[in-house]
Scaffold this motif. Structure first.
Motif, PDB file in Angstrom:
ATOM      1  N   ALA A 190      36.147  47.658  40.392  1.00  0.00           N
ATOM      2  CA  ALA A 190      37.254  47.632  39.634  1.00  0.00           C
ATOM      3  C   ALA A 190      38.550  47.297  40.249  1.00  0.00           C
ATOM      4  CB  ALA A 190      37.423  48.937  38.920  1.00  0.00           C
ATOM      5  N   GLY A 191      38.845  47.809  41.442  1.00  0.00           N
ATOM      6  CA  GLY A 191      40.014  47.424  42.179  1.00  0.00           C
ATOM      7  C   GLY A 191      40.207  46.120  42.503  1.00  0.00           C
ATOM      8  N   ALA A 192      39.094  45.438  42.712  1.00  0.00           N
ATOM      9  CA  ALA A 192      38.918  43.838  43.223  1.00  0.00           C
ATOM     10  C   ALA A 192      39.478  43.123  41.839  1.00  0.00           C
ATOM     11  CB  ALA A 192      37.744  43.551  43.550  1.00  0.00           C
ATOM     12  N   ILE A 193      39.123  43.715  40.580  1.00  0.00           N
ATOM     13  CA  ILE A 193      39.469  43.009  39.449  1.00  0.00           C
ATOM     14  C   ILE A 193      40.928  43.131  39.072  1.00  0.00           C
ATOM     15  CG2 ILE A 193      39.254  42.915  36.863  1.00  0.00           C
ATOM     16  CD1 ILE A 193      36.333  44.119  37.196  1.00  0.00           C
ATOM     17  N   TYR A 194      41.441  44.229  39.535  1.00  0.00           N
ATOM     18  CA  TYR A 194      42.926  44.383  39.403  1.00  0.00           C
ATOM     19  C   TYR A 194      43.632  43.694  40.315  1.00  0.00           C
ATOM     20  CZ  TYR A 194      43.159  48.620  36.343  1.00  0.00           C
ATOM     21  OH  TYR A 194      43.216  49.615  35.317  1.00  0.00           O
ATOM     22  N   PHE A 195      42.837  43.557  41.543  1.00  0.00           N
ATOM     23  CA  PHE A 195      43.827  42.464  42.773  1.00  0.00           C
ATOM     24  C   PHE A 195      43.698  41.326  42.240  1.00  0.00           C
ATOM     25  CE2 PHE A 195      43.441  40.087  46.431  1.00  0.00           C
ATOM     26  CZ  PHE A 195      44.480  40.347  47.115  1.00  0.00           C
ATOM     27  N   SER A 196      42.591  40.903  41.631  1.00  0.00           N
ATOM     28  CA  SER A 196      42.755  39.449  40.951  1.00  0.00           C
ATOM     29  C   SER A 196      43.496  39.038  40.198  1.00  0.00           C
ATOM     30  CB  SER A 196      41.110  39.132  40.666  1.00  0.00           C
ATOM     31  OG  SER A 196      40.776  39.549  39.299  1.00  0.00           O
ATOM     32  N   MET A 197      43.928  40.053  39.168  1.00  0.00           N
ATOM     33  CA  MET A 197      44.970  39.994  38.284  1.00  0.00           C
ATOM     34  C   MET A 197      46.270  39.886  38.749  1.00  0.00           C
ATOM     35  SD  MET A 197      43.350  41.835  34.655  1.00  0.00           S
ATOM     36  CE  MET A 197      43.315  43.250  35.664  1.00  0.00           C
ATOM     37  N   CYS A 198      46.679  40.777  39.820  1.00  0.00           N
ATOM     38  CA  CYS A 198      47.950  41.100  40.202  1.00  0.00           C
ATOM     39  C   CYS A 198      48.282  40.157  41.298  1.00  0.00           C
ATOM     40  CB  CYS A 198      47.969  42.463  40.753  1.00  0.00           C
ATOM     41  SG  CYS A 198      47.915  43.847  39.626  1.00  0.00           S
ATOM     42  N   PHE A 199      47.664  39.987  42.263  1.00  0.00           N
ATOM     43  CA  PHE A 199      47.865  39.259  43.400  1.00  0.00           C
ATOM     44  C   PHE A 199      48.320  37.703  43.113  1.00  0.00           C
ATOM     45  CE2 PHE A 199      47.106  36.875  47.474  1.00  0.00           C
ATOM     46  CZ  PHE A 199      48.039  37.471  48.179  1.00  0.00           C
ATOM     47  N   PRO A 200      48.003  36.995  42.086  1.00  0.00           N
ATOM     48  CA  PRO A 200      48.491  35.625  41.811  1.00  0.00           C
ATOM     49  C   PRO A 200      49.987  35.924  41.236  1.00  0.00           C
ATOM     50  CG  PRO A 200      45.969  35.710  41.143  1.00  0.00           C
ATOM     51  CD  PRO A 200      46.510  37.127  41.553  1.00  0.00           C
ATOM     52  N   LEU A 201      49.965  36.948  40.580  1.00  0.00           N
ATOM     53  CA  LEU A 201      51.472  36.959  39.922  1.00  0.00           C
ATOM     54  C   LEU A 201      52.354  37.413  41.110  1.00  0.00           C
ATOM     55  CD1 LEU A 201      50.657  39.097  36.753  1.00  0.00           C
ATOM     56  CD2 LEU A 201      51.387  36.837  36.862  1.00  0.00           C
ATOM     57  N   TYR A 202      51.814  38.234  41.913  1.00  0.00           N
ATOM     58  CA  TYR A 202      52.778  38.624  43.273  1.00  0.00           C
ATOM     59  C   TYR A 202      53.059  37.279  44.012  1.00  0.00           C
ATOM     60  CZ  TYR A 202      53.841  39.910  48.097  1.00  0.00           C
ATOM     61  OH  TYR A 202      54.375  40.115  49.216  1.00  0.00           O
ATOM     62  N   LEU A 203      52.133  36.260  43.951  1.00  0.00           N
ATOM     63  CA  LEU A 203      52.258  35.129  44.839  1.00  0.00           C
ATOM     64  C   LEU A 203      53.483  34.327  44.036  1.00  0.00           C
ATOM     65  CD1 LEU A 203      48.767  34.345  46.194  1.00  0.00           C
ATOM     66  CD2 LEU A 203      50.802  35.204  47.382  1.00  0.00           C
ATOM     67  N   LEU A 204      53.290  34.094  42.851  1.00  0.00           N
ATOM     68  CA  LEU A 204      53.944  33.467  41.856  1.00  0.00           C
ATOM     69  C   LEU A 204      55.535  33.820  41.762  1.00  0.00           C
ATOM     70  CD1 LEU A 204      54.459  31.433  39.705  1.00  0.00           C
ATOM     71  CD2 LEU A 204      53.789  33.095  38.090  1.00  0.00           C
TER      72      LEU A 204
END
Length: 222
Positions: A190-204
């Motif tokens: 579940a944490g990996a799914i959150y990470f996959s949603m949040c990390f691209p936004l962080y990079l953006l």
């Protein structure tokens, strides 16, 4: 009977992530509309309007989101409405997002140099025209990176919906864990799914901050 943590459980958790995304979009849109009014009110010439919106920001920034969620969820039940989890979470997240986005955008508006206001006033622009043609385009440039960054916070905060039983990503993970008793498989997934949603936004957000160069004085003047 304890079940194995298999592909079926993974698909169930993944399918629940759509509600996390849906809640995030609702909160961002609802909070964005509210935040725009708040930001404009915070720079209003009217002292009364500024004080009212400042009070709104202080209230919703100082109350924990979980407490706000409880107040709305159980408050609806006390007023005769059914305990609609989806509606309660949407309202709570929108009010929360509106307070923070309003303050972010207020800061962006006030970051535009005072000379821009004075220059547009000297050209005979009305207050509305000043905002439309001079202040708004510059403030948007400043506001985009922190706005995208705040969307990450909204996504993570949707996990609080699990407290009142709304089935989103965190609630689905808890349900699967109760069936499988495999927390070191379920929660990292579940944490990996959150990470996959949040990390691209962080990079953006970081990319936009560098691309727009919002910390450079020259970028504000030009």
């Amino acid at each position: 009977m304890i079940r194995e943590f298999s592909t079926v459980e993974m698909i169930y958790i993944l399918s629940a992530a759509r509600w996390t995304i849906t809640l995030s979009l609702i909160a961002f849109i609802g909070g964005g509309i509210l935040g725009l009014f708040v930001a404009l009110a915070r720079v209003s010439p009217s002292r009364t309007v500024r004080m009212i919106t400042a009070g709104y920001i202080q209230v919703f920034q100082c109350i924990p989101l979980l407490m706000l969620l409880f107040l709305i969820f159980f408050g609806l039940a006390m007023t005769g409405y059914s305990r609609n989890q989806y509606f309660a979470v949407s309202v709570a997240l929108s009010l929360y997002a509106g307070a923070y986005l309003g303050e972010i955008w207020r800061g962006a508006i006030q970051a535009v140099p005072r000379g821009q206001w004075e220059g547009s006033l000297a050209l005979g622009f009305s207050y509305f025209e000043q905002f439309r043609y001079v202040i708004f385009p510059q403030s948007v440039r400043i506001a985009i990176p922190p706005t995208v960054g705040f969307l990450v916070q909204i996504i993570k905060n949707t996990s609080l919906a699990s407290i009142i039983g709304f089935t989103e990503l965190t609630q689905a993970a808890q349900f699967v864990n109760n069936l499988t008793y495999a927390p070191f498989k379920v929660y990292p997934f579940a944490g990996a799914i959150y990470f996959s949603m949040c990390f691209p936004l962080y990079l953006l957000s970081r990319f936009l901050e560098r691309r727009l160069d919002v910390h450079s004085p020259s970028s504000i003047h030009h």
